[in-house]
Design a protein around this motif. Structure first.
Motif, mmCIF file in Angstrom:
data_model
loop_
_atom_site.group_PDB
_atom_site.id
_atom_site.type_symbol
_atom_site.label_atom_id
_atom_site.label_comp_id
_atom_site.label_asym_id
_atom_site.label_seq_id
_atom_site.Cartn_x
_atom_site.Cartn_y
_atom_site.Cartn_z
ATOM 1 N N TRP A 94 -10.118 17.181 -33.937
ATOM 2 C CA TRP A 94 -11.295 16.913 -34.624
ATOM 3 C C TRP A 94 -10.850 16.112 -36.048
ATOM 4 O O TRP A 94 -10.039 16.425 -36.765
ATOM 5 N N ARG A 95 -11.713 14.961 -36.500
ATOM 6 C CA ARG A 95 -11.632 14.467 -37.577
ATOM 7 C C ARG A 95 -12.710 14.818 -38.455
ATOM 8 O O ARG A 95 -13.963 14.990 -38.026
ATOM 9 N N GLY A 96 -12.293 15.583 -39.376
ATOM 10 C CA GLY A 96 -13.348 16.191 -40.265
ATOM 11 C C GLY A 96 -13.752 15.398 -41.523
ATOM 12 O O GLY A 96 -14.109 15.870 -42.499
ATOM 13 N N GLU A 151 -21.028 18.238 -36.480
ATOM 14 C CA GLU A 151 -20.803 19.586 -36.578
ATOM 15 C C GLU A 151 -19.959 20.073 -35.201
ATOM 16 O O GLU A 151 -20.280 19.806 -34.372
ATOM 17 N N PRO A 152 -18.525 20.414 -35.593
ATOM 18 C CA PRO A 152 -17.968 20.706 -34.374
ATOM 19 C C PRO A 152 -18.045 21.934 -33.710
ATOM 20 O O PRO A 152 -18.944 22.948 -34.284
ATOM 21 N N TYR A 159 -15.368 17.754 -22.993
ATOM 22 C CA TYR A 159 -13.996 17.886 -22.769
ATOM 23 C C TYR A 159 -13.171 17.042 -24.001
ATOM 24 O O TYR A 159 -12.046 16.830 -23.450
ATOM 25 N N SER A 160 -13.725 16.453 -24.897
ATOM 26 C CA SER A 160 -13.056 15.626 -25.651
ATOM 27 C C SER A 160 -13.754 15.776 -27.170
ATOM 28 O O SER A 160 -14.745 16.103 -27.404
ATOM 29 N N TRP A 161 -12.844 15.477 -28.088
ATOM 30 C CA TRP A 161 -13.117 15.395 -29.648
ATOM 31 C C TRP A 161 -13.600 14.148 -30.003
ATOM 32 O O TRP A 161 -14.221 13.873 -31.245
#
Length: 567
Positions: free
Chosen positions: A38-40, A351-352, A363-365
């Motif tokens: 995940w890119r934050g 929002e993760p 199925y993916s970030w």
């Protein structure tokens, strides 16, 4: 009966990517592209001063540094309607051009060539004399000597005899899909090592103009921090400017006499790969290298082509062009984010929401971008096709050069129909590298001329009014169309989104469950040995994936996130 292949992680890319394929009778039937991080960064930027965003976003990736910095300052300038001095535009353009050339050289030789070149064959079966003679026949390159070839082969033999193969340790040597003559393998191996030196040379241009690399330090919203004073050795002087011109000229020879020739030779010797890896025919690129204060005139055109119809080409004029600004959206239907929406970047949320379940279809970030509600390929193919559609003279010239060189080597004709393919991406990238070189030379001449006229301005101070401003910064990065989207409220960042090339390409299925671009382009791909899926790597690597850009992990509590063992 079909067989499942999982490659996790895909190596020789930036970041982590998982590819799942269903294979039957030696062909890929279906595929899934999965970003595993995940890119934050978007969350980190909220509430910050827009003038410092570029320093943060270039940390998205350790490779794609200048590109994010450039798109970020352009987004803020676009939101404010701020003009940028032409000196600053020329300096920025040379930085992005140098970064592009370094990236292209590294991608082909270090990250992708070993998908096509059998290093073991080069070390044990090639003849340095005949290989050097063949290389000299193909190109006037000064370093195609027998001595160079003998030294490189000896180096490879030492690698093999020591059992420590270094960068060549995980190659599928002897794979049935490897079909180059041993002497051609040795030519590519020699140029592999030379490429390291020439990417270093062009990176010096980034260092001189950008203060350091990676993560340049000279940008500012409103221009650059490079003072021009020809009498002060502490500023950008004629001595420094002529030094970078020398570097540019040296790398120009490598690109035209080595890189383009090698790509043409490998393309001609793997003609079947000019048919694999095709997408849906939608191609998106943006103009690059602005030549005026308003960012309305560009050295390299961009635009949109729909359904492989070159007559459908519509030019994108600038960041302000509503045709681009209004038509970009992203979906999270199959991505690990809260909700099931398709939205414009200005009103997106990040929002993760990792469930780890397949039942919800996520199925993916990576998010799933679309243009005019359809997937689109970005990258060198899209850029070259747009330039050809716009009748951009340098692109036409270098495309013809590449196709003619391939024809002379392969003893058959090739046309632009081969560009949208696995091999075509390498061909297009080399064409674009040559176009970028010409454009860089023009930027250098324009900067010198403008300084001679007495204009030393490199910065216009930004002012932030009350209320809301929205802006998008565009950049045709080495991997394709990059856009940063910012919403400013009372001088602070309220929302920030980066829609990056690998998001366009590595995305999961979209709003209408249509495949992502990797997923689409792998269908029909051959697989000779499911235990050694070299052919899948060829197609994925042809896009030059950068998963650190598409996704990025943030652990606010610190500590180890995971342990991954890679061959």
């Amino acid at each position: 009966m079909s067989e499942q292949i999982v490659i996790d992680p895909i190596t020789r890319i930036e970041g982590h990517l998982r590819i799942e394929c269903e294979v039957e009778n030696g062909q890929v039937l279906d595929a899934r592209s999965i970003g595993t991080m995940w890119r934050g960064i978007e969350t980190i930027l909220k509430g910050r001063d827009p003038r410092e965003a570029w320093l943060i976003v270039q940390r998205i990736c350790g490779v794609c540094t200048t590109v994010h910095a450039m798109a970020s300052v352009r987004a803020v300038e676009n939101a404010l309607g701020l003009e940028v001095p032409v000196n600053a535009q020329y300096i920025r353009n040379m930085i992005v051009g140098a970064h592009c050339l370094a990236d292209n050289i590294i991608h082909f030789y270090i990250l992708s060539a070993v998908d096509w070149v059998d290093i073991a064959s080069a070390a044990t079966k090639a003849d340095p004399k005949t290989a050097a003679a063949l290389a000299q026949k193909l190109s006037p390159w000064k370093n195609n000597s027998y001595q160079e070839f003998k030294q490189t082969q000896d180096k490879l033999k030492k690698f093999i005899s020591s059992g420590q193969l270094g960068p060549f340790s995980s190659g599928y040597w002897g794979h049935p899909a490897m079909q180059l003559d041993p002497d051609v393998n040795l030519i590519a191996a020699v140029h592999y090592f030379q490429a390291l030196e020439y990417q270093r040379k062009i990176n010096k241009v980034v260092t001189v103009l950008g203060s350091k690399t990676p993560h340049i330090q000279n940008l500012a919203v409103g221009g650059v921090a490079n003072p021009i004073n020809l009498d002060s050795p502490a500023t950008l002087t004629m001595e420094r400017l002529y030094y970078i011109k020398t570097l540019m000229d040296e790398v120009r020879d490598f690109v035209q006499q080595v890189y383009m020739v090698d790509v043409a030779a490998i393309g001609a010797m793997y003609p079947e790969w000019c048919a694999y890896g095709k997408g849906n025919g939608n191609y998106l690129s943006v103009p690059e290298m602005p030549m005026d204060e308003q960012g309305k005139n560009f050295a390299m055109p961009g635009g949109y082509i729909k359904g492989s119809d070159m007559e459908s080409f519509r030019r994108i004029s600038s960041s302000q062009d509503p045709f681009f600004e209004d038509n970009v959206k992203e979906s999270v239907k199959h991505s690990y984010y809260a909700g099931d929406w398709t939205r414009h970047p200005y009103v997106e949320e990040t929002e993760p929401n990792f469930t780890g379940k397949e039942a919800d279809g996520k199925y993916s970030w990576v998010k799933s971008p679309s243009f005019q509600n359809e997937p689109a390929e970005v990258g060198p193919v899209a850029s070259v096709l747009a330039m050809l559609a716009a009748r951009h003279a340098p692109a036409v010239k270098y495309t013809n050069t590449m196709l003619e060189t391939m024809a002379s080597i392969g003893q058959t004709t090739f046309d632009t129909d081969i560009l949208p393919s696995t091999m075509g991406r390498h061909i297009s990238r080399s064409i674009r590298a040559a176009v970028v070189q010409d454009a860089m030379a023009e930027q250098w001449e324009a900067l010198i001329s403008n300084i001679d006229s007495g204009d030393n301005t490199t910065f216009n101070e930004p002012h932030f009014p009350e209320g809301e401003q929205r802006g998008v910064g565009i950049h045709e990065a080495p991997r394709g169309t990059l856009s940063h989207w910012i919403v400013i409220e009372n001088g602070k960042i309220r929302n920030y989104q980066a829609v990056v090339p690998s998001t366009w390409l590595a995305c999961p299925r979209g709003t209408n469950d249509e495949p992502g671009y990797y997923e689409r382009c792998l269908v029909g791909n051959p697989v000779a040995d499911p235990e050694k899926p070299l052919e899948i790597l060829r197609t994925i690597h042809s896009f030059d994936p950068c998963m650190a850009c598409a996704v990025h992990m943030l652990n606010p509590e610190g500590g180890k996130l995971s342990t991954i063992k890679v061959m």
